[in-house]
Design an enzyme around this catalytic site. Structure first.
Site, mmCIF file in Angstrom:
data_model
loop_
_atom_site.group_PDB
_atom_site.id
_atom_site.type_symbol
_atom_site.label_atom_id
_atom_site.label_comp_id
_atom_site.label_asym_id
_atom_site.label_seq_id
_atom_site.Cartn_x
_atom_site.Cartn_y
_atom_site.Cartn_z
ATOM 1 N N GLY A 8 -20.151 6.974 4.971
ATOM 2 C CA GLY A 8 -19.194 7.315 3.907
ATOM 3 C C GLY A 8 -19.838 7.161 2.550
ATOM 4 O O GLY A 8 -20.253 6.076 2.166
ATOM 5 N N GLY A 46 -18.519 8.048 -0.548
ATOM 6 C CA GLY A 46 -17.542 8.284 -1.603
ATOM 7 C C GLY A 46 -17.786 7.346 -2.767
ATOM 8 O O GLY A 46 -18.915 6.947 -3.038
ATOM 9 N N LYS A 79 0.862 -1.187 0.000
ATOM 10 C CA LYS A 79 0.000 0.000 0.000
ATOM 11 C C LYS A 79 0.891 1.227 0.000
ATOM 12 O O LYS A 79 2.015 1.201 0.524
ATOM 13 C CB LYS A 79 -0.866 0.002 1.262
ATOM 14 N N VAL A 120 -17.219 4.137 -3.248
ATOM 15 C CA VAL A 120 -17.866 2.856 -2.953
ATOM 16 C C VAL A 120 -19.229 3.071 -2.301
ATOM 17 O O VAL A 120 -20.229 2.466 -2.712
ATOM 18 C CB VAL A 120 -16.986 1.984 -2.023
HETATM 19 P P1 NAI Z 1 -13.622 7.990 -1.077
HETATM 20 O O1 NAI Z 1 -12.473 8.843 -0.703
HETATM 21 O O2 NAI Z 1 -14.167 8.079 -2.452
HETATM 22 O O3 NAI Z 1 -14.836 8.235 -0.078
HETATM 23 C C1 NAI Z 1 -14.732 8.257 1.307
HETATM 24 C C2 NAI Z 1 -15.926 9.060 1.807
HETATM 25 O O4 NAI Z 1 -15.972 8.940 3.234
HETATM 26 C C3 NAI Z 1 -15.860 10.538 1.468
HETATM 27 O O5 NAI Z 1 -17.097 10.979 0.944
HETATM 28 C C4 NAI Z 1 -15.548 11.194 2.825
HETATM 29 O O6 NAI Z 1 -16.091 12.503 2.938
HETATM 30 C C5 NAI Z 1 -16.232 10.226 3.763
HETATM 31 N N1 NAI Z 1 -15.735 10.222 5.142
HETATM 32 C C6 NAI Z 1 -14.470 10.360 5.590
HETATM 33 N N2 NAI Z 1 -14.432 10.264 6.931
HETATM 34 C C7 NAI Z 1 -15.704 10.043 7.326
HETATM 35 C C8 NAI Z 1 -16.326 9.838 8.579
HETATM 36 N N3 NAI Z 1 -15.629 9.859 9.722
HETATM 37 N N4 NAI Z 1 -17.677 9.629 8.621
HETATM 38 C C9 NAI Z 1 -18.405 9.627 7.484
HETATM 39 N N5 NAI Z 1 -17.863 9.825 6.258
HETATM 40 C C10 NAI Z 1 -16.543 10.030 6.183
HETATM 41 O O7 NAI Z 1 -13.172 6.474 -0.739
HETATM 42 P P2 NAI Z 1 -13.723 5.136 -1.375
HETATM 43 O O8 NAI Z 1 -12.917 4.793 -2.557
HETATM 44 O O9 NAI Z 1 -15.200 5.186 -1.470
HETATM 45 O O10 NAI Z 1 -13.307 4.104 -0.230
HETATM 46 C C11 NAI Z 1 -14.030 4.042 0.998
HETATM 47 C C12 NAI Z 1 -13.363 3.027 1.915
HETATM 48 O O11 NAI Z 1 -13.336 1.746 1.273
HETATM 49 C C13 NAI Z 1 -11.903 3.353 2.229
HETATM 50 O O12 NAI Z 1 -11.615 2.907 3.541
HETATM 51 C C14 NAI Z 1 -11.128 2.515 1.218
HETATM 52 O O13 NAI Z 1 -9.830 2.226 1.659
HETATM 53 C C15 NAI Z 1 -11.992 1.279 1.164
HETATM 54 N N6 NAI Z 1 -11.871 0.538 -0.080
HETATM 55 C C16 NAI Z 1 -12.118 1.143 -1.274
HETATM 56 C C17 NAI Z 1 -12.036 0.420 -2.450
HETATM 57 C C18 NAI Z 1 -12.375 1.030 -3.762
HETATM 58 O O14 NAI Z 1 -12.596 0.271 -4.727
HETATM 59 N N7 NAI Z 1 -12.457 2.350 -3.868
HETATM 60 C C19 NAI Z 1 -11.623 -1.003 -2.449
HETATM 61 C C20 NAI Z 1 -11.475 -1.562 -1.126
HETATM 62 C C21 NAI Z 1 -11.554 -0.800 0.006
#
Ligand code: NAI
Length: 361
Positions: free
Chosen positions: A180, A182, A80, A184
């Protein structure tokens, strides 16, 4: 000039500090294990409080990738990378290319892709200086944004968890909390809504939350209060470490399954969830869809669509077996899943009952 310094990796295989003063790059690349193949895992960009926080995140996330890749039977190890900085403020083409240069100099020991704060366009920029990057928007084997496949994997995990706990995986009328919104979380909300689930959602970004609430006809919840909302399922899709003892104490869901990496601060919280009768789907199985999608690109799979589908199905089968074993052994699925992946990694393990401790009683 991008500088790479080797740091003491502890129990990991390698840890690198990457810096380039000209473009303001400060990054860390952690390689936990190359036992099953080259280390692969996304690149995260975050405004870490300090270098120590970034290193801790890189080390924990890379270890999780080892387990995730093993659980999905991918020929990849765990790695990572994290860049210190706010994506909206500090990200630049120069910074991404400098990071790519460092990845290239590791000569294939580490493959990068998207994680929080990164997009397929960023991967294309990184690809200008390294060939060890996936999640690209274009190209023969390009896999693009992994999030939709990650969300599908999380949905599978939710359904399997519900089936085990309630005998029924129908989502119609079920209440699901999504933390969250984002890449996903948003995709997951869309899938859940299409299947008739009622959603309660939270995000630290109020604009995003309001938009999602309107689009998915969801209840908008304030911050950490999301874990207190009565629901069937809680899906952590933001950052790691949210399943704290305090959160678990107030939780009333029957299943926890989400995308966030490292949801449990420690093994202790797995025991607490088990003791409260909440079925915890191990995060490194629930969120394996994304790396499966990325792996198809790294491994240059010709018929990527069917290959990804087969891998997703196999992951569901693995999860089903883990939950069955956990139920038989009256143990948190977290410990059973760890046993399964450590066996795949050829590491000698204690019996699950020993690792599980008090929750076997
Ligand atoms: P992203 O950065 O697109 O979205 C994360 C979202 O969470 C953002 O909208 C942010 O404002 C929000 N956020 C941050 N802290 C928060 C909190 N304390 N309470 C509520 N919302 C909060 O990230 P993504 O890509 O959606 O990933 C989400 C999680 O899934 C991460 O932990 C990532 O490591 C994990 N993940 C993502 C994958 C992917 O395909 N994108 C694959 C496997 C795991």
């Amino acid at each position: 000039m991008t500088e790479i310094t080797e740091l003491d990796p502890g129990l990991h295989e390698a840890l690198y500090r990457v810096s380039n003063g000209a473009c303001g790059l400060l990054a860390f690349i952690a390689i936990h294990s190359t036992r099953l193949g080259p280390a692969a895992g996304g690149l995260r960009m975050r405004g870490y409080a300090d270098e120590a926080a970034a290193v801790t995140d890189a080390l924990r996330l890379s270890e999780g990738m080892t387990y995730k890749n093993a659980a999905a039977d991918l020929p990849l190890g765990g790695g990572k990378a994290v860049i210190v900085g706010h994506p909206a403020i500090h990200k630049s083409p120069e910074l991404l290319r400098a990071f790519g240069d460092a990845v290239q100099r590791l000569d294939g020991r580490y493959w990068t892709a998207e994680d929080m704060g990164m997009t397929p366009r960023d991967m294309a920029e990184i690809a200008l200086t390294t060939r060890f990057v996936a999640g690209l928007p274009n190209g023969t084997y390009a896999s693009g944004d992994p999030s939709p496949v990650t969300a599908r994997g999380v949905l599978n995990a939710i359904r399997i968890g519900l089936r085990h706990r309630t005998g029924n995986d129908d989502l119609t009328g079920r209440r699901v909390t999504v933390q969250g919104l984002g890449h996903v979380g948003w995709n997951l909300c869309s899938l859940l809504r299409d299947l008739g689930a009622h959603l309660a959602i939270s995000d630290i970004d109020d604009t995003r939350k309001a938009k999602a609430a309107a689009l998915f006809d969801a209840e908008a919840i304030l911050g950490e209060m999301i874990t207190r909302v009565p629901a069937d399922v809680h899906a952590p899709c933001a950052i790691g470490g949210t399943l704290t003892g305090g959160a678990i104490f107030h939780m009333s869901t029957v299943v926890v399954a989400g995308a966030a990496n490292n949801q449990l601060p420690s093994d202790e919280e797995a025991r607490q969830l088990h003791e409260r009768g909440i079925l915890y789907v191990p995060d490194f199985i629930a969120n394996g869809g994304g790396i499966i999608n990325v792996a198809a690109e790294i491994c240059q799979i010709e018929a990527r669509g069917p290959w990804v589908e087969r891998k997703l199905e196999a992951l569901s089968t693995t999860l089903d077996a883990v939950l069955t074993a956990a139920s038989d052994q009256k143990c948190s699925p977290h410990f059973v899943a760890m046993e399964v992946v450590l066996e795949k990694l050829g590491q000698v393990q204690n019996a699950v009952s020993e690792r599980c401790g008090p929750c076997t009683s």
